[in-house]
Enzyme design. Structure first.
Site, PDB file in Angstrom:
ATOM      1  N   GLU A 266       0.819  -1.219   0.000  1.00  0.00           N
ATOM      2  CA  GLU A 266       0.000   0.000   0.000  1.00  0.00           C
ATOM      3  C   GLU A 266       0.848   1.263   0.000  1.00  0.00           C
ATOM      4  O   GLU A 266       0.391   2.315  -0.429  1.00  0.00           O
ATOM      5  CB  GLU A 266      -0.943   0.012   1.226  1.00  0.00           C
ATOM      6  N   HIS A 287       9.236 -26.532  -1.465  1.00  0.00           N
ATOM      7  CA  HIS A 287       8.599 -27.616  -2.229  1.00  0.00           C
ATOM      8  C   HIS A 287       7.467 -27.070  -3.086  1.00  0.00           C
ATOM      9  O   HIS A 287       6.564 -27.801  -3.479  1.00  0.00           O
ATOM     10  CB  HIS A 287       8.079 -28.678  -1.256  1.00  0.00           C
ATOM     11  N   LYS A 407     -14.063   0.211  -3.932  1.00  0.00           N
ATOM     12  CA  LYS A 407     -15.150   0.554  -3.001  1.00  0.00           C
ATOM     13  C   LYS A 407     -16.268   1.267  -3.748  1.00  0.00           C
ATOM     14  O   LYS A 407     -17.447   0.983  -3.556  1.00  0.00           O
ATOM     15  CB  LYS A 407     -14.633   1.467  -1.891  1.00  0.00           C
TER      16      LYS A 407
HETATM   17  O1  PA5 Z   1      -3.091   1.012   5.951  1.00  0.00           O
HETATM   18  C1  PA5 Z   1      -4.188   1.526   5.784  1.00  0.00           C
HETATM   19  O2  PA5 Z   1      -4.369   2.756   5.891  1.00  0.00           O
HETATM   20  C2  PA5 Z   1      -5.396   0.680   5.445  1.00  0.00           C
HETATM   21  O3  PA5 Z   1      -5.024  -0.638   5.271  1.00  0.00           O
HETATM   22  C3  PA5 Z   1      -6.415   0.764   6.582  1.00  0.00           C
HETATM   23  O4  PA5 Z   1      -5.828   0.374   7.774  1.00  0.00           O
HETATM   24  C4  PA5 Z   1      -7.622  -0.128   6.289  1.00  0.00           C
HETATM   25  O5  PA5 Z   1      -8.186   0.199   5.052  1.00  0.00           O
HETATM   26  C5  PA5 Z   1      -8.676   0.011   7.394  1.00  0.00           C
HETATM   27  O6  PA5 Z   1      -9.075   1.349   7.514  1.00  0.00           O
HETATM   28  P1  PA5 Z   1      -9.867   1.849   8.782  1.00  0.00           P
HETATM   29  O7  PA5 Z   1      -8.965   1.747   9.964  1.00  0.00           O
HETATM   30  O8  PA5 Z   1     -10.235   3.255   8.478  1.00  0.00           O
HETATM   31  O9  PA5 Z   1     -11.076   0.959   8.928  1.00  0.00           O
END
Ligand code: PA5
Length: 416
Positions: A266, A287, A407
């Site tokens: 990310e 393996h 989303k």
């Molecule tokens: O690293 C990040 O920002 C994302 O992976 C969020 O943690 C994830 O989308 C969850 O978001 P939230 O804490 O707003 O529910």
């Protein structure tokens, strides 16, 4: 670790300074600041949950979930006697099957909920919360359920903040300048881990050790972290290696791998670029993916994680009239065999044209080879390395514009 790369320490110092000053760089100070501020509060609420609950269900996804699970599994807290309260993880998928499994486990057990969501609007945890809250209230009644709901969220706004204010639920703040994937050392990870018996002070101490020894201004020239961050960028930028494989020989690091992939994926995967983070657990994957690693496309580099050996490993027993050809290993600890396999794999992959890094986090006092201290060190090590690497690649390590796309489509289909 490669040593033929010109490391620009001034650039490293500049990047680290910029990261610290970034509005989303508050996580950099979590190891020292959390120690001083919230630790007492976290520990006392954790104690209450330990007294009241067999299970704490952690409801969250992505960065609000993976770090906690990584530490929980690496320390094998599920089977530890340090706390009677075990963690369950919900809200990290849309699977009805998985949630039913959790509801089944909760039958006849006392439980509390820790919902963790910075935005408070993420669909998966929000749905799981609705279902689990209904169960909690039908079990204990609305008034008594109140002391069993702990919400970890934005300090000022969002659906969970409103919910807490309306109902008087206990909350922990996710600091504004701490994004999901950099949040495990905040109450996001610290609270549930404390409930499960993790020594969170030691987790933070390990992170602080990393901060002091790897990214303080006088440590940069000997810093393995800086060397790792710059070397992986060199391999990507100069050698066309756009896949990094994190490899370890401990199955209990499976979720550490998952946390690591989310952190790097990310943070770096933007603008049609970035190193793709993959992972393996050896020797299982020798393996399986081992074939590809040895002989497949050469666009990969591999980062081996080595941890200390456990104190009392199993050894190969003697056997009369054996037929398995293993007598030469009689009396040898399995940890020693695994260590030889690690060395052999690194050698084989190196000769197959794969660049390899080796990151050792040793804690000789750790009974099971992996301790809170070593995990805290590793977590902070990768967080900073990731932020430096993303900056070198010219992308913002702290945003994730790509995850919004699906989303939008999904909400359209759901008729929101
Ligand atoms: O690293 C990040 O920002 C994302 O992976 C969020 O943690 C994830 O989308 C969850 O978001 P939230 O804490 O707003 O529910």
């Amino acid at each position: 670790m490669r040593n033929d790369i010109d490391l620009d320490y001034d650039l490293a110092a500049e990047i680290i300074e910029d990261l610290r000053e970034d509005p989303m760089g508050e996580w950099f100070d979590l190891p020292d600041k959390t120690l001083a501020s919230t630790l007492g509060d976290i520990s006392s609420v954790a104690k209450e949950v330990q007294e009241s609950s067999d299970y704490l269900v952690c409801v969250g996804i992505g960065g609000s979930y993976l770090g906690t699970r990584a530490v929980y599994e690496a320390l094998d807290l599920e089977n530890s006697e340090k706390s009677r309260t075990k963690l369950l993880f919900a809200g990290n998928s849309l699977s009805s099957f998985e949630l039913k499994k959790i509801l089944k486990k909760l039958e006849g057990k006392d439980f509390s909920l820790n919902v963790i969501s910075k935005s408070g609007t993420t669909l998966e945890p929000a749905l799981a919360y609705r279902i689990l809250k209904k169960e909690l209230i039908s079990r204990y009644g609305a008034e008594k359920a109140k002391s069993r709901i702990i919400l970890t969220t934005d300090p000022e706004k969002g659906a969970l903040r409103e919910e807490a204010e309306k109902n008087g639920y206990k909350t922990f703040d996710i600091p504004l300048g701490v994004g999901g994937r950099y949040s495990v050392l905040s109450p996001v990870g610290l609270f549930p881990l404390a409930v499960a018996g993790c020594d969170i002070g030691q987790l933070l101490n390990g992170a602080l050790e990393c901060k002091n020894s790897q990214v303080s201004s006088d440590s940069l020239e000997t810093s393995m972290l800086v060397s790792y961050a710059f070397s992986r960028f060199y391999l990507y930028d100069e050698c066309g290696c756009d896949v990094e494989v994190l490899a370890s020989f401990e199955p209990r690091l499976l979720y550490f791998n998952e946390w690591w992939k989310q952190l790097f994926g990310e943070s770096e995967g933007k603008n049609k670029q970035g190193i793709f983070p993959a992972s393996v657990i050896y020797s299982t994957d020798l393996h399986s993916l081992g074939q590809y690693l040895q002989d497949g496309r050469r666009n990969i580099f591999e980062t081996f994680l080595r941890v200390s050996s456990e104190k009392n490993p199993l050894t190969v027993p003697a056997e009369k009239d054996s037929h398995d050809g293993l007598d030469y290993l009689e009396g040898v600890p399995l940890t020693e065999i695994s260590e030889k396999a690690l060395q052999a794999t690194m050698k084989a992959h190196d000769s197959g044209g794969i660049s390899t890094f080796e990151i050792e986090v040793l804690d000789e006092d750790a009974e099971n080879g992996i301790s809170e201290r070593s995990l805290g060190f590793l977590i902070f090590f990768f967080e900073v390395a990731c932020a430096i690497s993303a900056t070198l690649q010219g992308v913002d390590p702290f945003d994730q514009p790509g995850v919004e796309k699906y989303k939008k489509e999904m909400y359209k289909l759901l008729g929101k």
